[in-house]
Design a protein around this motif. Sequence first.
Motif, PDB file in Angstrom:
ATOM      1  N   SER A  71       0.832  -1.202   0.000  1.00 46.02           N
ATOM      2  CA  SER A  71       0.000   0.000   0.000  1.00 46.02           C
ATOM      3  C   SER A  71       0.868   1.254   0.000  1.00 46.02           C
ATOM      4  N   HIS A  72       1.976   1.171   0.744  1.00 43.74           N
ATOM      5  CA  HIS A  72       2.930   2.286   0.764  1.00 43.74           C
ATOM      6  C   HIS A  72       3.551   2.497  -0.617  1.00 43.74           C
ATOM      7  N   VAL A  73       3.911   1.400  -1.286  1.00 39.38           N
ATOM      8  CA  VAL A  73       4.477   1.481  -2.637  1.00 39.38           C
ATOM      9  C   VAL A  73       3.499   2.169  -3.580  1.00 39.38           C
ATOM     10  N   GLU A  74       2.240   1.778  -3.514  1.00 33.70           N
ATOM     11  CA  GLU A  74       1.235   2.320  -4.432  1.00 33.70           C
ATOM     12  C   GLU A  74       0.978   3.807  -4.196  1.00 33.70           C
ATOM     13  N   ALA A  75       1.293   4.265  -2.980  1.00 33.03           N
ATOM     14  CA  ALA A  75       1.023   5.668  -2.646  1.00 33.03           C
ATOM     15  C   ALA A  75       2.239   6.571  -2.761  1.00 33.03           C
ATOM     16  N   ASP A  76       3.431   5.984  -2.965  1.00 31.12           N
ATOM     17  CA  ASP A  76       4.671   6.762  -2.893  1.00 31.12           C
ATOM     18  C   ASP A  76       5.569   6.430  -4.077  1.00 31.12           C
ATOM     19  N   ALA A  77       5.661   7.341  -5.037  1.00 33.83           N
ATOM     20  CA  ALA A  77       6.503   7.109  -6.220  1.00 33.83           C
ATOM     21  C   ALA A  77       7.960   6.934  -5.828  1.00 33.83           C
ATOM     22  N   GLY A  78       8.384   7.572  -4.749  1.00 33.34           N
ATOM     23  CA  GLY A  78       9.754   7.403  -4.299  1.00 33.34           C
ATOM     24  C   GLY A  78      10.050   5.983  -3.869  1.00 33.34           C
ATOM     25  N   GLU A  79       9.082   5.333  -3.241  1.00 34.10           N
ATOM     26  CA  GLU A  79       9.293   3.947  -2.827  1.00 34.10           C
ATOM     27  C   GLU A  79       9.266   3.006  -4.028  1.00 34.10           C
TER      28      GLU A  79
END
Length: 295
Positions: A71-79
């Motif tokens: 979920s963090h990946v999907e919300a954060d282009a940096g990740e």
Amino acid sequence: MSRQPRSTDKTARPSGRSASALAVDDLRRLCAFLYQRTGMIFGESKRYYIERRVADRMAATGARSFPAYFSHVEADAGEVEHLINIFTVNETYFYREEHQLLCLGRSLLPGIVQHKKPGDLVRIWSVPCSTGEEPYSIAIWLLENWPLVDAYNIEIVGSDIDTQVLQDAAVGDYGTRALSRLPPDVVERYFEPTGDGQRRLIEDLRESVRFTRANLVDTASVAAQGRFDIVFCRNVLIYFDDASRLLAANNLYDALRPGGYICLGHTESMARISKRFDLRRFEDAIVYQRPGEGA
């Protein structure tokens, strides 16, 4: 760039393999995500490799489960960038596949410059360029071996999908293994000791290569680099499936000027991917050419 806070409760955060073990559906979801963005194929056979890297990113972001991390990946282009970086392969060294450098000087460049005037631009692209050994090898080779190196405006561009290796390439620090194929006198002329067992490429050479981010399966990303006379694209298509290889091949075709050449890795064959290129057999290497007169 947003980051989830790291937990200070060590008992609450999963660790080791149990923390990173992926359910079958989670593994498939991650592999599909990586494929969509990189063209690279991962699957069950590489589970351990995948889980170790996912565990590193979960620890870095404080995620307590894979669904939370994704979920963090999907919300954060940096990740997304960090995730892609840890899955790229960056095995390289100076003067790798030296026969292609011989071909560059003896056959490819003479074919290109016959359609140019002294002072005209000659563009050479290394993609993926990893930590810079390949594009810097091209620059060093031309200085050492091509008599007409000063007669033309040569632009060398190194590109990669991995932003971390691009940063490392710009710094230009290398260890003994990376330099092992270079003649000792070349190492002495172009690399300065840093005091920590490594050597740094001299500033003039570092400035001779421009580094950019590019994704071979992203048409807009490749188009943004402009057109080139010669492309070195070695040992990356082997990680793609047929659909990704064809997409990459079409993007590379469009990145070449008419009459331009592309050099692949020794185990790769463009003839098995696309019929748009002409196979050319030179004294030192087999390469592929975009049909048409060079511009």
